[in-house]
Design an enzyme around this catalytic site. Sequence first.
Site, PDB file in Angstrom:
ATOM      1  N   ASP A   3       0.857  -1.196   0.000  1.00  0.00           N
ATOM      2  CA  ASP A   3       0.000   0.000   0.000  1.00  0.00           C
ATOM      3  C   ASP A   3       0.892   1.244   0.000  1.00  0.00           C
ATOM      4  O   ASP A   3       1.695   1.442   0.905  1.00  0.00           O
ATOM      5  CB  ASP A   3      -0.898  -0.032   1.240  1.00  0.00           C
ATOM      6  CG  ASP A   3      -1.976   1.046   1.197  1.00  0.00           C
ATOM      7  OD1 ASP A   3      -3.048   0.824   1.779  1.00  0.00           O
ATOM      8  OD2 ASP A   3      -1.748   2.126   0.611  1.00  0.00           O
TER       9      ASP A   3
ATOM     10  N   GLU B 190      -2.674  -0.070  -4.262  1.00  0.00           N
ATOM     11  CA  GLU B 190      -2.790  -1.156  -3.287  1.00  0.00           C
ATOM     12  C   GLU B 190      -2.927  -2.501  -4.002  1.00  0.00           C
ATOM     13  O   GLU B 190      -3.695  -2.616  -4.957  1.00  0.00           O
ATOM     14  CB  GLU B 190      -4.076  -0.899  -2.513  1.00  0.00           C
ATOM     15  CG  GLU B 190      -4.156  -1.431  -1.148  1.00  0.00           C
ATOM     16  CD  GLU B 190      -5.551  -1.121  -0.595  1.00  0.00           C
ATOM     17  OE1 GLU B 190      -6.061  -1.959   0.135  1.00  0.00           O
ATOM     18  OE2 GLU B 190      -6.121  -0.058  -0.905  1.00  0.00           O
TER      19      GLU B 190
END
Length: 425
Positions: free
Chosen positions: A10, A106
């Site tokens: 992320d 992500e």
Amino acid sequence: MAERWILHVDMDAFYASVEQRDRPELRGKPVVVGGDPRSRGVVSTASYEARAFGIHSAMPLAQARRLCPHAVFLPVDMGRYRRVSNQLEAILLRFTPLVERLALDEAYLDVTGSQRLFGSPADIARAIKQAIRQELSLTASVGVAPNKLLAKVASDLHKPDGLVVVEPGQAEAFLAPLPVGRLWGIGKVTAQRLAAVGVQTVGDLQSWPLSRLQREFGVRQGEELWRAARGLDSRPVETTDTVKSIGREETFASDIRDCRELYAVWRAQSDDVARRLRRAGCLASVVTIKLRDSAFHTITRQCTLPHPTDVGREICRTAQALFEQSGWQGRPLRLIGVSAEGLRPADAGRGDDSRAGEPRQLSLFAAAGSAAGGDSAAAPRWRKVEEAVARLQERMGPGVVVPASEWGQEASRKRREFRERIYRF
Ligand code: TTP
Ligand code: MG
């Protein structure tokens, strides 16, 4: 089930970090991405400097300005973030083809099968973070764990620039101190219901037996909560396009018999396949062609390359040689296609990086003198040419560069009429 290793990657303050990277004068400053603070819009994201003032995603921009009047407010530049996201994906795909994108910044990776090539899951996480830092000048946080649920919680724990590993067997202890809202599947409403019955942390939740949870929350949700509290999660990493092959086929508006026309189609298809291989950071070791005649008879022919490649010219040469060997020359064809298979990450070794002194196997078809010609020692040069052409075509349209051999050919007009689709054999 055998042990799995999942990474959750992320990016940190993604949109804001891209803006700060590209505009050095914004580094170290509170930056809010979302638009004009006088508008009624909301914050997309805020740099970590802006978060120190209490600004966060989804907050009205006007409120963000009240909290930090000297913050720099920027519009959302999706094109820019999407480009960075594609570069990120290309990096991730070098480590495993099992990449599941959740959002622009992500992704989950299943690295169970990548350890022999790239080391332990923690080593892989470090290598990914380093590649992101070096190649994108950005930072990411990575969670490493036996499943998705734990990996996602882990990536969030030490942001920014975090790396958290959860060993199998540590799941319950790892989760126990965290607020229940951190668990996947527990939204605000459930968290409030849990708080109302005295459950604040995952540890509190762990102390509830399954039967009590099911009485309180129903059979299904009760069991989900019971499993989540223990870090149990068997969801696989799902690629939208579990890439086993990258290919392209075309059905013609009218059948084609002329070899020169067919070769021109294969050249365009091969260039497209090669571009997508390079974008995915993959090399292919197998080329397959597909042929369909006017009576709908369909055959495929396949061969393994002496050197894995991501060069369109090599794929095309192989496709043509396969065609020459197929015995279908001269038939009117309704469809042709080419597909690259046997994919592997490009940095696991190219077939053409002629290291001094190492013997190199000659390309299977180098001597055949097929239409495309050339030899594999020239592959690095061809890759450069193709990359430059691909960049031009992306900017200015597919017609901007045409091989000299195709200049003015009828084929290019006809090709526009073709029905195309990307396919997997
Ligand atoms: P996130 O990963 O949730 O946030 P982030 O990357 O900005 O910060 P961090 O991960 O370090 O906490 O979201 C990724 C991007 O998605 C974010 O940069 C902007 C966009 N986004 C919105 O547009 N609206 C939102 O409400 C959220 C949460 C994110
Ligand atoms: Mg993020």
